[in-house]
Every structure is written in structure tokens, then in C-alpha cells.
Motif scaffolding. Structure first.
Motif, PDB file in Angstrom:
ATOM      1  N   ASP A   7      -1.819   7.383  -7.087  1.00 15.00           N
ATOM      2  CA  ASP A   7      -0.942   6.270  -6.953  1.00 15.00           C
ATOM      3  C   ASP A   7       0.346   6.683  -6.349  1.00 15.00           C
ATOM      4  O   ASP A   7       1.552   6.942  -6.936  1.00 15.00           O
ATOM      5  N   TRP A   8       0.097   7.161  -4.912  1.00 10.77           N
ATOM      6  CA  TRP A   8       1.278   7.455  -4.215  1.00 10.77           C
ATOM      7  C   TRP A   8       2.608   6.319  -4.211  1.00 10.77           C
ATOM      8  O   TRP A   8       3.785   6.683  -3.917  1.00 10.77           O
ATOM      9  N   LEU A   9       2.137   5.152  -3.901  1.00 11.49           N
ATOM     10  CA  LEU A   9       2.822   4.091  -4.117  1.00 11.49           C
ATOM     11  C   LEU A   9       3.804   4.024  -5.232  1.00 11.49           C
ATOM     12  O   LEU A   9       4.871   3.719  -5.135  1.00 11.49           O
ATOM     13  N   GLY A  10       3.204   4.257  -6.303  1.00  8.73           N
ATOM     14  CA  GLY A  10       3.935   4.365  -7.536  1.00  8.73           C
ATOM     15  C   GLY A  10       4.835   5.479  -7.515  1.00  8.73           C
ATOM     16  O   GLY A  10       5.878   5.420  -8.038  1.00  8.73           O
ATOM     17  N   TRP A  11       4.608   6.670  -6.861  1.00  6.93           N
ATOM     18  CA  TRP A  11       5.336   7.511  -6.861  1.00  6.93           C
ATOM     19  C   TRP A  11       6.751   7.379  -5.813  1.00  6.93           C
ATOM     20  O   TRP A  11       7.802   7.672  -6.319  1.00  6.93           O
ATOM     21  N   PHE A  12       6.426   6.829  -4.856  1.00  9.66           N
ATOM     22  CA  PHE A  12       7.492   6.414  -3.957  1.00  9.66           C
ATOM     23  C   PHE A  12       8.577   5.425  -4.794  1.00  9.66           C
ATOM     24  O   PHE A  12       9.775   5.411  -4.574  1.00  9.66           O
ATOM     25  N   GLN A  13       8.026   4.423  -5.599  1.00 12.36           N
ATOM     26  CA  GLN A  13       8.668   3.703  -6.562  1.00 12.36           C
ATOM     27  C   GLN A  13       9.625   4.479  -7.489  1.00 12.36           C
ATOM     28  O   GLN A  13      10.784   4.211  -7.665  1.00 12.36           O
ATOM     29  N   GLN A  14       9.004   5.440  -8.095  1.00 12.16           N
ATOM     30  CA  GLN A  14       9.665   6.431  -9.262  1.00 12.16           C
ATOM     31  C   GLN A  14      10.840   6.838  -8.558  1.00 12.16           C
ATOM     32  O   GLN A  14      11.984   7.030  -9.215  1.00 12.16           O
ATOM     33  N   VAL A  15      10.741   7.560  -7.235  1.00 15.71           N
ATOM     34  CA  VAL A  15      11.815   8.289  -6.693  1.00 15.71           C
ATOM     35  C   VAL A  15      12.711   7.251  -5.866  1.00 15.71           C
ATOM     36  O   VAL A  15      13.609   7.885  -5.019  1.00 15.71           O
ATOM     37  N   GLY A  16      12.458   6.273  -5.762  1.00 10.42           N
ATOM     38  CA  GLY A  16      13.445   5.235  -5.161  1.00 10.42           C
ATOM     39  C   GLY A  16      13.362   5.438  -3.677  1.00 10.42           C
ATOM     40  O   GLY A  16      14.207   5.188  -2.724  1.00 10.42           O
ATOM     41  N   ALA A  17      12.404   5.618  -3.086  1.00  9.15           N
ATOM     42  CA  ALA A  17      11.839   5.903  -1.578  1.00  9.15           C
ATOM     43  C   ALA A  17      10.914   5.183  -1.197  1.00  9.15           C
ATOM     44  O   ALA A  17       9.785   5.619  -0.509  1.00  9.15           O
ATOM     45  N   TRP A  18      11.034   3.894  -0.971  1.00  9.15           N
ATOM     46  CA  TRP A  18       9.972   2.925  -0.332  1.00  9.15           C
ATOM     47  C   TRP A  18       9.789   3.191   0.974  1.00  9.15           C
ATOM     48  O   TRP A  18      10.863   3.234   1.713  1.00  9.15           O
ATOM     49  N   PRO A  19       8.660   3.320   1.476  1.00 10.55           N
ATOM     50  CA  PRO A  19       8.356   3.601   2.665  1.00 10.55           C
ATOM     51  C   PRO A  19       8.658   2.224   3.612  1.00 10.55           C
ATOM     52  O   PRO A  19       8.443   1.337   3.317  1.00 10.55           O
ATOM     53  N   THR A  20       9.289   2.476   4.839  1.00 10.05           N
ATOM     54  CA  THR A  20       9.573   1.261   5.628  1.00 10.05           C
ATOM     55  C   THR A  20       8.559   1.079   6.659  1.00 10.05           C
ATOM     56  O   THR A  20       7.871   2.070   7.370  1.00 10.05           O
ATOM     57  N   VAL A  21       7.899  -0.014   6.816  1.00  6.25           N
ATOM     58  CA  VAL A  21       6.925  -0.489   7.451  1.00  6.25           C
ATOM     59  C   VAL A  21       7.173  -1.650   8.375  1.00  6.25           C
ATOM     60  O   VAL A  21       7.033  -2.812   8.192  1.00  6.25           O
TER      61      VAL A  21
END
Length: 166
Positions: A147-161
Motif C-alpha cells: 500500500d504505497w499510496l497509504g505510505w504517501f498519505q502517512q508522510v504527507g507527500a501526495w504525488p501530483t498527477v
């Protein structure tokens, strides 16, 4: 089908149709996941040289030796990196060969660059689900989903698309 909940140790020997397995399924799984904490030599005992890891990670070469540089990079990016096994579902045949499902969690502190995200110092937990094909007591193939998307959320680093203004 056997469901094992928790990270048991399972000691002793198992006999499967005349073959003596010196390691239990729990030991096989636990040894594999301990290898991700940095002791990549553990993979040599539990994974075949031509192990098929599906999908390969970024810049990962195929085979057992291909995972080792990725593990080194993960351990540079996450202090106290470990994988905690919550559930093992044994779908192997009577001969010990077949599929084993694992529900687990990656735990660690994000203290190095990962996926282009600089260290945040954030403690993270990343859910993983994997299926391992086991033949003659070793893993020959693994299908995995983290769940790498969950990781991005946890570290506050949503990828821009593609949300840039024109």
C-alpha cells in the motif's frame, strides 16, 4: 487449507509424503521477511536463484540476487525496518508444494529518501499482501502488493498527477 494468525515460530521437523522438511512453513516465511531487515544472505536459504518476484521493484534485476540491492536501499530509507506477519494461509498440497498467502505490515521510520520523498522522520506502517509459490521447501515465485499510496498519505507527500495549471 491452514490459517495461522500471528507470527509463530513453528519449530521441529515436518514429514510430507516421505520427505523430511527441516523447516516449518512459519520458519520459511519468517526467514524470508527477516531478510528484508537487511540480512540479505537469508534469501539464499529460502528463495531459489531464479525466483520470480512479480512485479519487480524500481531498477530491480530479476532473480534472488535482484532483490538484494533493493533491500539495501529500503534499509537506508527506513530506520528499524521490519515486516510483521499477521496471517499465513497455507494452500499447499499434501506434498508441501503450492501457494501460501501472507498478510503483513512493513514498519519503520522514514529517515532517508524514498520514491523521491526526502526523510520525514515519520513512523510508518504499510500493509502488504503476498502470495508465495513454494516448491520443495523454497520460494520460486512471489506476487506482492504494498500500500504505497497509504505510505504517501502517512508522510504527507501526495504525488501530483497532471494537476498543474495551464
Amino acid at each position: 487449507m491452514v490459517v495461522v494468525t500471528g507470527a509463530g515460530t513453528g519449530h521441529g521437523t515436518n514429514t510430507i509424503e516421505g520427505k523430511i522438511m527441516t523447516r516449518s512453513l512459519n520458519e520459511l516465511i519468517e526467514t524470508f521477511y527477516r531478510g528484508f531487515s537487511g540480512d540479505t544472505a537469508l534469501f539464499d536459504d529460502v528463495v531459489t536463484p531464479d525466483w520470480d518476484d512479480i512485479p519487480l521493484g524500481p531498477d530491480q534485476a530479476p532473480g534472488r540476487d535482484g532483490i538484494k540491492p533493493l533491500v539495501t536501499a529500503i534499509n537506508r530509507a527506513f530506520a528499524d525496518f521490519k515486516i510483521v506477519v499477521h496471517t499465513i494461509v497455507d494452500g499447499r498440497a499434501d506434498n508441501g508444494n503450492g501457494l501460501v498467502a501472507v498478510r503483513a505490515e512493513i514498519c519503520g521510520t522514514h529517515d532517508g529518501d524514498w520514491f523521491g520523498v526526502p526523510a520525514t522522520g515519520q513512523q510508518v506502517r504499510i500493509r502488504i499482501h503476498e502470495f508465495h509459490e513454494v516448491i520443495d521447501g523454497r520460494m520460486v515465485r512471489t506476487w506482492h502488493l504494498e500500500d504505497w499510496l497509504g505510505w504517501f498519505q502517512q508522510v504527507g507527500a501526495w504525488p501530483t498527477v497532471g494537476n498543474e495549471e495551464k
